[in-house]
Design an enzyme around this catalytic site. Sequence first.
Site, mmCIF file in Angstrom:
data_model
loop_
_atom_site.group_PDB
_atom_site.id
_atom_site.type_symbol
_atom_site.label_atom_id
_atom_site.label_comp_id
_atom_site.label_asym_id
_atom_site.label_seq_id
_atom_site.Cartn_x
_atom_site.Cartn_y
_atom_site.Cartn_z
ATOM 1 C CE LYS A 83 -4.212 1.058 2.603
ATOM 2 N NZ LYS A 83 -4.834 0.793 3.903
HETATM 3 O O1 G3P Z 1 -8.813 1.791 5.089
HETATM 4 C C1 G3P Z 1 -8.749 3.115 5.478
HETATM 5 C C2 G3P Z 1 -9.361 3.290 6.798
HETATM 6 O O2 G3P Z 1 -8.600 2.622 7.761
HETATM 7 C C3 G3P Z 1 -9.584 4.699 7.202
HETATM 8 O O3 G3P Z 1 -10.724 4.685 7.975
HETATM 9 O O4 G3P Z 1 -12.336 5.539 9.579
HETATM 10 O O5 G3P Z 1 -9.892 6.113 9.826
HETATM 11 O O6 G3P Z 1 -11.258 7.132 8.024
HETATM 12 P P1 G3P Z 1 -11.074 5.940 8.897
#
Ligand code: G3P
Length: 218
Positions: A83
């Site tokens: 990634k």
């Molecule tokens: O895969 C990306 C994710 O981990 C981000 O999620 O909820 O931190 O925006 P969030």
Amino acid sequence: MKFFIDTAVVEEIREVHSWGVLSGVTTNPSLVVASGRNFHEVIKEIAQLVGGSISAEVTALETKEMVAQGKVLAALHPAVVVKVPLTPAGLGACAALRAEGIRVNVTLCFSVNQAMLAARAGASYISPFVGRIDDINGNGIELVREIAEVYALHDIETEVLAASLRHPRHVTEAALAGAQVSTLPYKVFKQMISHPLTDKGLDQFMQDWAKGSSKQAK
Ligand code: G3P
């Protein structure tokens, strides 16, 4: 649409994997730190457990270092997908890793133009962050829809991996918008499967069976 789980906590992955619905796992530096585990060890364990696509993120800002880290990560297990962030250096790393036959997930995508560039650089997955766009009063699902539309229009093979999904409605909408993959936190998987009428119906079936099952045995 395929489901990935967005966590580095092996117990969560093991539980959802036992449902037979997982095609992969996504992690990021924040999730790895939250798991309290050694990065490489946890990635190897997850890859052995689930297979499919296991995203492991580089933690460098320059192309050369990203590529070096990416090669180490890819060597951990064939299921590892490297990634990289959607920056000029990340795109350069994506192209270089792809040239070596290593799959790449380009993350932190917030626009269709970024998604087109990532596809050109050879990304296997593009990760638009739905919840973080909603957080700033945008429409994250609309971005997923537009990327999916542009990719379909131009026969682009990069898969749209809807990320930063925060609740079950996001998942339904990502599927309707054409995402090939959604990555969800453990909590959202639990919310998705839960329905009061399923619980009520099952309870009734079990009660009725208990009342009449003695006759069935004869
Ligand atoms: O895969 C990306 C994710 O981990 C981000 O999620 O909820 O931190 O925006 P969030």
